[in-house]
Design an enzyme around this catalytic site. Structure first.
Site, PDB file in Angstrom:
ATOM      1  N   LYS A 175       0.906  49.604  51.509  1.00  0.00           N
ATOM      2  CA  LYS A 175       0.214  50.280  52.724  1.00  0.00           C
ATOM      3  C   LYS A 175      -0.017  49.293  53.681  1.00  0.00           C
ATOM      4  CE  LYS A 175      -0.276  54.198  50.189  1.00  0.00           C
ATOM      5  NZ  LYS A 175       0.386  55.252  50.402  1.00  0.00           N
ATOM      6  N   HIS A 294      11.177  59.766  44.133  1.00  0.00           N
ATOM      7  CA  HIS A 294       9.948  60.308  44.829  1.00  0.00           C
ATOM      8  C   HIS A 294      10.075  61.905  44.944  1.00  0.00           C
ATOM      9  CE1 HIS A 294       6.583  60.821  47.442  1.00  0.00           C
ATOM     10  NE2 HIS A 294       6.114  59.788  47.137  1.00  0.00           N
TER      11      HIS A 294
END
EC number: 4.1.1.39
Length: 477
Positions: A175, A294
């Site tokens: 992140k 994902h």
């Protein structure tokens, strides 16, 4: 045209429209071991009987259309048609039914998830006679399972490749997911892996944007993981997202990852598509790459209880198409996921044989025979206080992925990784000693924090963070 064909097609043909249930509702039908079985949650329009609605689903997802056609006489409908063989009323819901449909195996191309889903859920979900329709589960027969390669490697082969046993694997999504330069991104990867994580990860929408092109990211991440491996003596990995706008570009990225010597690549299997995913899975098996999956976009399909497709179906489809990891929700974090339902599809991902169990949402017994298992990935809003619950819920064969729960540590990325590794090792040790993680979890974390200042700091930061929202998708009463 031969006289024989003319006779076959013309005998008994009557143009016009007739009720679907006259042909496709067959409650006397005995299902075959080779049938693909489907459980649909059907909400008919007012005035449409449930038998007609269930038959319409069977017809429109197999051989039927809105009117009788002359060419019906050129084939054997009894051999190829789908059959609605049972209807159940959903207790506690108004005008909802579970319609069970059996499909002959010859309707489907071997080894093609794309074709299977195009047939079963392709057109029928827009049918006007239904207010809503949801595919709850599929039974994939062994004869069809054996036409798929499945996951590139599977759980045991992955553990052998990594030389890591007896505990869940630890990961971290880098992140902020967008905006970092490739070099700063690689720096974060290195710090997290050096601190004790097994994996770091590209987020689902990190592909090849102007601020960070894919080749630069791959190079800096490879440098980071090899440096962390040399310093820690552990095998490390970074999920390099190979998802791209074309299959050719996706494969180019996967080939480059292999040339760099990295152990794992990643794919967004729903937005990328099942054809692309199966292609990549075959390449990964042939070239020794692990494949992380994902599920970006899944909630568009699976979150509403009365319409769409349950994630257990998407999970089965992924196991057939191929992937070594897939995100599965956390139960305790920020994303949707009720415990019994989640454990149901986690078993469908990992186990070889899963019994029917409606208490966990499993409508059919599923035998995967020799198809390798998939590691569930718990990711989304989790931190060190969740570690006991995650270890207890998911067990050893899982990946626990802490993004903000690593990078949000007040002392930095490496201390955040240390905190998570210490918390995990403490929970595994306590479990192996016979302690109850569900009841004693907080105490176990506090005891470990006395010996780890990094864990103590993490405990202080996230001591009051909870996500108490009711799940949208819950089991029927």
């Amino acid at each position: 045209m031969s006289p024989q064909t003319e006779t076959k097609a013309s005998v008994g043909f009557k143009a016009g429209v007739k009720e679907y249930k006259l042909t496709y509702y067959t409650p006397e039908y005995q299902t075959k071991d080779t049938d693909i079985l489907a459980a649909f949650r059907v909400t008919p329009q007012p005035g449409v009987p449930p038998e007609e609605a269930g038959a319409a689903v069977a017809a429109e997802s197999s051989t039927g259309t809105w009117t009788t056609v002359w060419t019906d006489g050129l084939t054997s409908l009894d051999r190829y048609k789908g059959r609605c063989y049972r209807i159940e009323r959903v207790v506690g819901e108004k005008d909802q039914y579970i319609a069970y449909v059996a499909y002959p195996l010859d309707l489907f191309e071997e080894g093609s998830v794309t074709n299977m889903l195009t047939s079963i859920v392709g057109n029928v979900f827009g049918f006007k006679a239904l207010r809503a329709l949801r595919l709850e589960d599929l039974r994939i027969p062994v004869a069809y399972v054996k036409t798929f390669q499945g996951p590139p490697h599977g759980i045991q082969v992955e553990r052998d490749k990594l030389n890591k046993y007896g505990r869940p694997l630890l990961g971290c999504t880098i992140k902020p997911k967008l905006g970092l330069s490739a070099k700063n991104y690689g720096r974060a990867v290195y710090e997290c892996l050096r601190g004790g994580l097994d994996f770091t990860k590209d987020d689902e929408n990190v592909n090849s944007q102007p601020f960070m092109r894919w080749r630069d990211r791959f190079l800096f991440c490879a440098e980071a993981l090899f440096k962390a491996q040399a310093e820690t003596g552990e095998i490390k990995g970074h999920y390099l997202n190979a998802t791209a706008g074309t299959c050719e570009e996706m494969m180019k990225r996967a080939v480059f990852a292999r040339e760099l010597g990295t152990p794992i690549v990643m794919h967004d299997y729903l937005t990328g598509g099942f054809t692309a995913n199966t292609t990549l899975a075959h390449y990964c098996r042939d070239n020794g790459l692990l494949l992380h999956i994902h599920r970006a976009m899944h909630a568009v399909i699976d979150r509403q209880k009365n319409h769409g497709m349950h994630f257990r179906v998407l999970a089965k489809a992924l196991r057939m198409s191929g992937g070594d990891h897939i995100h599965s929700g956390t139960v305790v974090g920020k994303l949707e996921g009720e415990r019994d339902i989640t454990l149901g599809f986690v078993d469908l991902l990992r186990d070889d044989f899963i019994e029917q169990d409606r208490s966990r949402g499993i409508y059919f017994t599923q035998d995967w025979v020799s198809l390798p298992g998939v590691l569930p990935v718990a990711s989304g809003g989790i931190h060190v206080w969740h570690m006991p619950a995650l270890t207890e819920i998911f067990g050893d064969d899982s990946v626990l992925q802490f993004g903000g729960g690593t990078l949000g540590h007040p002392w930095g990325n490496a201390p955040g990784a240390v905190a998570n590794r210490v918390a995990l090792e403490a929970c595994v040790k306590a479990r192996n000693e016979g302690r109850d993680l569900a009841r004693e979890g907080n105490e176990i974390i506090r005891e470990a924090a006395k010996w780890s200042p990094e864990l103590a700091a993490a405990c202080e930061v996230w001591k009051e963070i909870v996500f108490n929202f009711a799940a949208m998708d819950v089991l029927d009463k």
